[in-house]
Design a protein around this motif. Structure first.
Motif, PDB file in Angstrom:
ATOM      1  N   LYS A  60       0.205   5.957 -12.640  1.00  0.00           N
ATOM      2  CA  LYS A  60      -1.032   6.100 -11.907  1.00  0.00           C
ATOM      3  C   LYS A  60      -2.215   5.073 -11.853  1.00  0.00           C
ATOM      4  O   LYS A  60      -2.441   4.562 -10.736  1.00  0.00           O
ATOM      5  CB  LYS A  60      -1.554   7.703 -12.114  1.00  0.00           C
ATOM      6  CG  LYS A  60      -2.704   7.852 -11.474  1.00  0.00           C
ATOM      7  CD  LYS A  60      -3.438   9.529 -11.714  1.00  0.00           C
ATOM      8  CE  LYS A  60      -4.314   9.840 -10.907  1.00  0.00           C
ATOM      9  NZ  LYS A  60      -5.465   9.100 -10.618  1.00  0.00           N
ATOM     10  N   GLN A  61      -2.297   4.504 -13.013  1.00  0.00           N
ATOM     11  CA  GLN A  61      -3.468   3.653 -13.166  1.00  0.00           C
ATOM     12  C   GLN A  61      -2.992   2.323 -12.382  1.00  0.00           C
ATOM     13  O   GLN A  61      -3.576   1.829 -11.716  1.00  0.00           O
ATOM     14  CB  GLN A  61      -3.727   3.166 -14.605  1.00  0.00           C
ATOM     15  CG  GLN A  61      -4.758   2.384 -14.573  1.00  0.00           C
ATOM     16  CD  GLN A  61      -5.151   2.012 -16.293  1.00  0.00           C
ATOM     17  OE1 GLN A  61      -4.339   2.496 -17.177  1.00  0.00           O
ATOM     18  NE2 GLN A  61      -6.208   1.561 -16.815  1.00  0.00           N
TER      19      GLN A  61
ATOM     20  N   HIS B  73       1.949   6.650  -6.907  1.00  0.00           N
ATOM     21  CA  HIS B  73       0.761   7.394  -7.316  1.00  0.00           C
ATOM     22  C   HIS B  73       1.524   8.869  -7.179  1.00  0.00           C
ATOM     23  O   HIS B  73       1.208   9.610  -8.165  1.00  0.00           O
ATOM     24  CB  HIS B  73      -0.434   7.170  -6.365  1.00  0.00           C
ATOM     25  CG  HIS B  73      -1.648   7.983  -6.746  1.00  0.00           C
ATOM     26  ND1 HIS B  73      -1.573   9.210  -6.394  1.00  0.00           N
ATOM     27  CD2 HIS B  73      -2.634   7.574  -7.470  1.00  0.00           C
ATOM     28  CE1 HIS B  73      -2.775   9.661  -6.879  1.00  0.00           C
ATOM     29  NE2 HIS B  73      -3.520   8.646  -7.512  1.00  0.00           N
TER      30      HIS B  73
ATOM     31  N   ASN C 290       0.887  -1.263  -0.075  1.00  0.00           N
ATOM     32  CA  ASN C 290      -0.131   0.021  -0.035  1.00  0.00           C
ATOM     33  C   ASN C 290       0.997   1.316   0.042  1.00  0.00           C
ATOM     34  O   ASN C 290       0.733   2.033  -0.868  1.00  0.00           O
ATOM     35  CB  ASN C 290      -0.997   0.079   1.334  1.00  0.00           C
ATOM     36  CG  ASN C 290      -1.967   0.994   1.105  1.00  0.00           C
ATOM     37  OD1 ASN C 290      -2.269   1.283   0.079  1.00  0.00           O
ATOM     38  ND2 ASN C 290      -2.311   1.614   2.247  1.00  0.00           N
TER      39      ASN C 290
ATOM     40  N   SER D 209       2.293   1.681  -3.385  1.00  0.00           N
ATOM     41  CA  SER D 209       1.252   2.247  -4.359  1.00  0.00           C
ATOM     42  C   SER D 209       0.960   3.624  -4.155  1.00  0.00           C
ATOM     43  O   SER D 209       0.896   4.309  -5.058  1.00  0.00           O
ATOM     44  CB  SER D 209       0.127   1.353  -4.312  1.00  0.00           C
ATOM     45  OG  SER D 209      -0.918   1.780  -3.154  1.00  0.00           O
ATOM     46  N   GLU D 210       1.154   4.033  -2.934  1.00  0.00           N
ATOM     47  CA  GLU D 210       0.817   5.684  -2.666  1.00  0.00           C
ATOM     48  C   GLU D 210       2.166   6.223  -3.360  1.00  0.00           C
ATOM     49  O   GLU D 210       1.837   7.365  -3.677  1.00  0.00           O
ATOM     50  CB  GLU D 210       0.555   5.734  -1.210  1.00  0.00           C
ATOM     51  CG  GLU D 210      -0.679   5.276  -0.669  1.00  0.00           C
ATOM     52  CD  GLU D 210      -0.760   5.559   0.955  1.00  0.00           C
ATOM     53  OE1 GLU D 210      -0.042   6.365   1.518  1.00  0.00           O
ATOM     54  OE2 GLU D 210      -2.015   5.219   1.260  1.00  0.00           O
TER      55      GLU D 210
ATOM     56  N   LYS E  81      -3.525  -0.175  -5.038  1.00  0.00           N
ATOM     57  CA  LYS E  81      -4.104   0.193  -4.090  1.00  0.00           C
ATOM     58  C   LYS E  81      -5.682  -0.388  -3.702  1.00  0.00           C
ATOM     59  O   LYS E  81      -5.830  -0.851  -2.648  1.00  0.00           O
ATOM     60  CB  LYS E  81      -4.309   1.843  -4.031  1.00  0.00           C
ATOM     61  CG  LYS E  81      -4.841   2.189  -2.811  1.00  0.00           C
ATOM     62  CD  LYS E  81      -4.691   3.692  -2.727  1.00  0.00           C
ATOM     63  CE  LYS E  81      -5.033   4.430  -1.402  1.00  0.00           C
ATOM     64  NZ  LYS E  81      -4.128   4.746  -0.501  1.00  0.00           N
ATOM     65  N   ALA E  82      -6.580  -0.436  -4.835  1.00  0.00           N
ATOM     66  CA  ALA E  82      -7.489  -1.386  -4.922  1.00  0.00           C
ATOM     67  C   ALA E  82      -7.434  -2.751  -4.560  1.00  0.00           C
ATOM     68  O   ALA E  82      -8.160  -3.344  -3.659  1.00  0.00           O
ATOM     69  CB  ALA E  82      -8.384  -1.063  -6.166  1.00  0.00           C
TER      70      ALA E  82
ATOM     71  N   ALA F 285      -0.887   2.123  -9.858  1.00  0.00           N
ATOM     72  CA  ALA F 285      -0.975   2.521  -8.290  1.00  0.00           C
ATOM     73  C   ALA F 285      -2.209   2.414  -7.862  1.00  0.00           C
ATOM     74  O   ALA F 285      -2.573   1.965  -6.883  1.00  0.00           O
ATOM     75  CB  ALA F 285      -0.270   4.030  -8.331  1.00  0.00           C
ATOM     76  N   ASP F 286      -3.323   2.959  -8.769  1.00  0.00           N
ATOM     77  CA  ASP F 286      -4.548   2.753  -8.336  1.00  0.00           C
ATOM     78  C   ASP F 286      -5.073   1.247  -8.143  1.00  0.00           C
ATOM     79  O   ASP F 286      -5.859   1.002  -7.209  1.00  0.00           O
ATOM     80  CB  ASP F 286      -5.401   3.567  -9.441  1.00  0.00           C
ATOM     81  CG  ASP F 286      -5.340   5.058  -9.142  1.00  0.00           C
ATOM     82  OD1 ASP F 286      -4.666   5.550  -8.038  1.00  0.00           O
ATOM     83  OD2 ASP F 286      -5.738   5.874  -9.989  1.00  0.00           O
ATOM     84  N   GLN F 287      -4.720   0.621  -9.154  1.00  0.00           N
ATOM     85  CA  GLN F 287      -4.962  -0.942  -9.218  1.00  0.00           C
ATOM     86  C   GLN F 287      -4.110  -1.639  -7.897  1.00  0.00           C
ATOM     87  O   GLN F 287      -4.797  -2.410  -7.074  1.00  0.00           O
ATOM     88  CB  GLN F 287      -4.564  -1.416 -10.446  1.00  0.00           C
ATOM     89  CG  GLN F 287      -5.344  -1.308 -11.720  1.00  0.00           C
ATOM     90  CD  GLN F 287      -4.851  -1.877 -13.057  1.00  0.00           C
ATOM     91  OE1 GLN F 287      -3.818  -2.317 -12.922  1.00  0.00           O
ATOM     92  NE2 GLN F 287      -5.789  -1.502 -14.082  1.00  0.00           N
TER      93      GLN F 287
END
Length: 180
Positions: free
Chosen positions: A53-54, A25, A18, A21-22, A60-61, A56-58
């Motif tokens: 960014k995409q 991001h 996490n 990923s942050e 994080k999800a 990183a968002d994935q």
């Protein structure tokens, strides 16, 4: 307990993912800003920044989903631990009851054995009493026979006595004739 420790380690790894990923991001955001500042030459860099960014968002999800699943696993483990502890307590209670039942059965067995011995003594005493009664019955039979013999003897004595009385009267009558 080992599963609980391992889920804790997995939780730490998820936290690390996490954080990555942050940071990714933030890096993607910074890259997008730099790409915008670079103008036309930074356009391809802006595409890479958008992909970062995409991703990183994935990530994080995905960490949110994994964290949810891990939470369910931890709750399941906790429930399993509680159920296991309860089962151990029940098993201990069952063993205690089983031991008590075993002791009770042993006591009942001992009492039954005592009762069997007492019953055997009663049977032996009853047999002895039966023999005694049979002996008394034999003695009574002998007494009855003796009584019958005595009665028969008494009748014979009575008959003999009656005969003697008749003879005595006949002798007296003869003696009266010869008296002068």
């Amino acid at each position: 307990m080992a599963l609980s420790e391992k889920t804790q380690v997995i939780g730490d790894i998820i936290e690390t993912v996490n954080d990555i990923s942050e940071r990714t991001h933030l890096l993607a955001l910074n890259a997008a800003i730099e790409a915008a500042a670079a103008g036309e030459g930074g356009r391809s860099f802006a595409v890479v920044a958008a992909e970062m960014k995409q991703l990183a968002d994935q990530a994080k999800a995905a960490t949110v989903q994994v964290r949810g699943i891990l939470g369910e696993i931890q709750r399941g483990i906790n429930t399993s631990v509680m159920l296991t502890e309860e089962a151990v307590k029940r098993a201990a209670t069952g063993k205690t009851r089983s031991d008590t039942t075993h002791r009770t059965i042993e006591e009942i067995s001992a009492r039954v054995e005592e009762n069997v011995q007492t019953f055997q003594q009663i049977v032996a005493s009853t047999n002895q009493q039966q023999l005694g009664i049979e002996q008394v019955m034999g003695a009574l039979q002998n007494i009855r026979q003796a009584s019958q013999q005595t009665a028969a003897g008494t009748r014979e004595v009575e008959a003999a006595s009656a005969n003697l009385t008749e003879l005595a009267q006949a002798l007296m009558a003869l003696a009266e004739r010869y008296r002068v």
